[in-house]
Scaffold this motif. Structure first.
Motif, PDB file in Angstrom:
ATOM      1  N   SER A  49      12.741  39.301  46.730  1.00  0.00           N
ATOM      2  CA  SER A  49      11.972  38.052  46.633  1.00  0.00           C
ATOM      3  C   SER A  49      11.336  37.711  47.975  1.00  0.00           C
ATOM      4  CB  SER A  49      12.871  36.893  46.182  1.00  0.00           C
ATOM      5  OG  SER A  49      13.353  37.131  44.875  1.00  0.00           O
ATOM      6  N   ASP A 170       7.982  38.462  40.247  1.00  0.00           N
ATOM      7  CA  ASP A 170       9.383  38.494  40.663  1.00  0.00           C
ATOM      8  C   ASP A 170      10.258  38.391  39.419  1.00  0.00           C
ATOM      9  OD1 ASP A 170      11.740  38.485  42.032  1.00  0.00           O
ATOM     10  OD2 ASP A 170      11.245  36.791  43.337  1.00  0.00           O
ATOM     11  N   GLU A 171      10.690  39.521  38.928  1.00  0.00           N
ATOM     12  CA  GLU A 171      11.462  39.602  37.682  1.00  0.00           C
ATOM     13  C   GLU A 171      10.822  38.765  36.581  1.00  0.00           C
ATOM     14  OE1 GLU A 171      15.699  39.586  38.144  1.00  0.00           O
ATOM     15  OE2 GLU A 171      15.511  39.590  40.319  1.00  0.00           O
TER      16      GLU A 171
HETATM   17 MG   LIG Z   1      15.125  37.747  44.033  1.00  0.00          MG
END
Ligand SMILES: [Mg+2]
Ligand SMILES: Nc1ncnc2c1ncn2[C@@H]1O[C@H](COP(=O)(O)OP(=O)(O)O)[C@@H](O)[C@H]1O
Length: 231
Positions: A49, A170-171
Motif C-alpha cells: 500500500s 490496492d486489493e
Molecule cells: Mg495494504
C-alpha cells in the motif's frame, strides 16, 4: 521502446513518528509501460500500500523519485500534483470510498467535473462506463442500495472515467467473493485492453495475478519478479 506511464527510481520509504522509525523499503525501481498490466504480490506489512501511495503521489518518498507521464512528482506544486493525479491516474481500493449521498452516476461523474469538463460530458462518460461495467440499470442507485460487487464496479468506472494512463488498485477485489472478484477483475482487464490503460494492482490472489502481463513480489524491502512455483 514503448512509453513509460509511471516510473519509480531509487524509491525509499521510512515512516517516522516521534521515536518510532519504520523502514519499509529502500531503492525500489519500477517502470510500467503504456498498456501494461502489473500485479504486486507480497505478505501483509511488506509495503504494498505504501508503494501504491507513493506511485500515486498520495504520500512523499523518503528518497528517490516517482515520474507520472514523464512528470517528476516531487518537482510539482500540490495543485499541479493534484491535477496530474486527476488527469493521469485512477485509484481503486479494497473499500469502494464512494460518496454515500450521491448516486452511482453522480459518483462517477465527479472526477470529470473536477477536471472542469462540464456536466453534459461528465454525464455522457459516466453513463457509458457504467453501462460498460454492466450497471446501466443502476445509475440512480446510491452506494447503500448496491451490492458489494456493484459498488466495486462503480468504483472501477469512477477510476477510469477520466481515461487515465494508469489505474492503481490496492486489493480492489479483496473484499468480494471469489466469483464476483473474478468478474470485476475480468472487467478491469477488458477496459485495459479497450482503453489501453495500464494497470498496477496489489492482490493476494495468485490466480488473478497470473492473468497480468508481469507479476512482482514485494518482500523484505525488495521488489522482484515473482517466481511461480506452480509453473
Ligand atoms: Mg495494504
Ligand atoms: N502511516 C504509517 N506510519 C507508520 N508506519 C506505517 C504507516 N503506514 C504503514 N506503516 C507500516 O509500514 C509497513 C508497510 O505497510 P503497508 O504498506 O500498509 O503494507 P501492506 O500494504 O503490504 O500490507 C507496515 O509495517 C506498517 O505497519
Amino acid at each position: 521502446m514503448s512509453e513509460v506511464v509511471i516510473e519509480a527510481r531509487g524509491l525509499a520509504k521510512t515512516y517516522r513518528e516521534g521515536k518510532l522509525v519504520t523502514p519499509v523499503f529502500e531503492d525500489l525501481q519500477l517502470a510500467v509501460a503504456a498498456g501494461e498490466t502489473v500485479a504486486i504480490l507480497g505478505p501483509s506489512g511488506a509495503g504494498k500500500s505504501t508503494l501504491l501511495h507513493l506511485l500515486g503521489g498520495l504520500d512523499t518518498p523518503s528518497a528517490g523519485e516517482v515520474y507520472v507521464a514523464g512528470h517528476r512528482m516531487s518537482g510539482l506544486s500540490d495543485a499541479e500534483r493534484g491535477a496530474l493525479r486527476n488527469r493521469s491516474l485512477g485509484f481503486v481500493y479494497q473499500f469502494h470510498h464512494l460518496l454515500p449521498e450521491f448516486t452511482a452516476l453522480e459518483n462517477v461523474m465527479l472526477p470529470v467535473m473536477l477536471a472542469n469538463r462540464g456536466i453534459p460530458e461528465a454525464r455522457n462518460r459516466a453513463q457509458a462506463l457504467l453501462e460498460a461495467v454492466g450497471l446501466g440499470h443502476r445509475l440512480g442507485h446510491k452506494p447503500g442500495e448496491l451490492s458489494g460487487g456493484e459498488r466495486q464496479r462503480t468504483a472501477v468506472a469512477r477510476a477510469l472515467v477520466n481515461r487515465p494512463a494508469c489505474v492503481l488498485g490496492d486489493e480492489p477485489t479483496g473484499n468480494l467473493d471469489e466469483k464476483t472478484a473474478a468478474k470485476v477483475f475480468g472487467m478491469m482487464l477488458e477496459l485495459n485492453r479497450e482503453q489501453g490503460t495500464s494497470l498496477v494492482m496489489v492482490t493476494h490472489d495468485r490466480g488473478l495475478a497470473r492473468r497480468m502481463d508481469r507479476v512482482l513480489e514485494l518482500h523484505d524491502g525488495r521488489l522482484r519478479e515473482w517466481v511461480d512455483e506452480d509453473d
